[in-house]
Motif scaffolding. Sequence first.
Motif, PDB file in Angstrom:
ATOM      1  N   UNK A 135       0.840  -1.206   0.000  1.00 34.79           N
ATOM      2  CA  UNK A 135       0.000   0.000   0.000  1.00 34.79           C
ATOM      3  C   UNK A 135       0.871   1.250   0.000  1.00 34.79           C
ATOM      4  N   UNK A 136       1.908   1.260   0.806  1.00 39.52           N
ATOM      5  CA  UNK A 136       2.822   2.400   0.896  1.00 39.52           C
ATOM      6  C   UNK A 136       3.481   2.677  -0.460  1.00 39.52           C
ATOM      7  N   UNK A 137       4.018   1.653  -1.086  1.00 38.87           N
ATOM      8  CA  UNK A 137       4.697   1.848  -2.375  1.00 38.87           C
ATOM      9  C   UNK A 137       3.723   2.239  -3.481  1.00 38.87           C
ATOM     10  N   UNK A 172       6.965   7.135   8.332  1.00 40.79           N
ATOM     11  CA  UNK A 172       7.547   7.186   6.997  1.00 40.79           C
ATOM     12  C   UNK A 172       6.722   8.014   6.024  1.00 40.79           C
ATOM     13  N   UNK A 173       5.461   8.200   6.312  1.00 40.23           N
ATOM     14  CA  UNK A 173       4.610   8.988   5.428  1.00 40.23           C
ATOM     15  C   UNK A 173       3.174   8.940   5.890  1.00 40.23           C
ATOM     16  N   UNK A 174       2.424   9.949   5.485  1.00 46.25           N
ATOM     17  CA  UNK A 174       1.009   9.950   5.813  1.00 46.25           C
ATOM     18  C   UNK A 174       0.207  10.434   4.615  1.00 46.25           C
ATOM     19  N   UNK A 175      -1.004   9.900   4.535  1.00 50.68           N
ATOM     20  CA  UNK A 175      -1.950  10.329   3.515  1.00 50.68           C
ATOM     21  C   UNK A 175      -3.207  10.740   4.251  1.00 50.68           C
ATOM     22  N   UNK A 176      -3.615  11.974   4.051  1.00 49.59           N
ATOM     23  CA  UNK A 176      -4.808  12.498   4.711  1.00 49.59           C
ATOM     24  C   UNK A 176      -5.736  13.035   3.630  1.00 49.59           C
ATOM     25  N   UNK A 177      -6.925  12.484   3.560  1.00 52.52           N
ATOM     26  CA  UNK A 177      -7.925  12.928   2.610  1.00 52.52           C
ATOM     27  C   UNK A 177      -9.019  13.625   3.411  1.00 52.52           C
ATOM     28  N   UNK A 188       2.739   9.654  -5.809  1.00 46.28           N
ATOM     29  CA  UNK A 188       3.149  10.927  -5.190  1.00 46.28           C
ATOM     30  C   UNK A 188       2.137  11.463  -4.177  1.00 46.28           C
ATOM     31  N   UNK A 189       1.658  10.577  -3.305  1.00 44.33           N
ATOM     32  CA  UNK A 189       0.714  10.969  -2.267  1.00 44.33           C
ATOM     33  C   UNK A 189       1.404  11.533  -1.031  1.00 44.33           C
ATOM     34  N   UNK A 190       2.718  11.381  -0.921  1.00 42.77           N
ATOM     35  CA  UNK A 190       3.419  11.810   0.282  1.00 42.77           C
ATOM     36  C   UNK A 190       4.215  13.073   0.016  1.00 42.77           C
ATOM     37  N   UNK A 191       4.111  14.049   0.937  1.00 38.45           N
ATOM     38  CA  UNK A 191       4.922  15.267   0.829  1.00 38.45           C
ATOM     39  C   UNK A 191       6.385  14.954   1.088  1.00 38.45           C
ATOM     40  N   UNK A 192       6.631  14.214   2.148  1.00 33.99           N
ATOM     41  CA  UNK A 192       7.988  13.826   2.517  1.00 33.99           C
ATOM     42  C   UNK A 192       8.009  12.311   2.553  1.00 33.99           C
TER      43      UNK A 192
END
Length: 175
Positions: free
Chosen positions: A23-25, A70-75, A31-35
């Motif tokens: 899911x992360x990859x 490592x990253x977050x996705x917020x909708x 390009x869902x992650x800023x950092x």
Amino acid sequence: LPEITEEMPPLEIIDAPLFVNRRYHELKSRHFFDVAFYPFQTPNAVLTSPSQDTEVFVRTIPALRFAMILGERVNGAVDPVDLYRQVAQQLSRRGITYVETIADASDLIAAECLASAGYLPSVYFPGLKRHGKGRRDYVVFGRSMERTLVPPQARSRQLKRFWGAYCENERALLT
């Protein structure tokens, strides 16, 4: 800080390394992650809201009681301070005592949100990541659920000043 009126949804931890990594990859390639700068780490857990509108990918190392975001996705609109506090609380319930994340050094709103959530700056990386023809500086923020007791062994005056400031901030957050 921007005011968010929506309540932060509860997060649940999913420990499914193969699913989480895929899911992360998948999200990273879109390009869902800023950092997303942890080239040697892959997530083994995700904290997610029931609707999956919020996903925070983490690498946990239970033997060290350590985790890194490592990253977050917020909708949608969530309070980032509440989000990062809840991540720390959930991981703490799993025995994690130290959580770290990385942020662009020029993103002052992110730095203020992380500090408000109890994460303190611990490492500054000048020129860490390429950005166009230049490079960007990044800061590692860490949140300890335990008070730091052992001072650094280095004798440099600058490190001692940094250590004093860190401990002062830590005391303020833990009291």
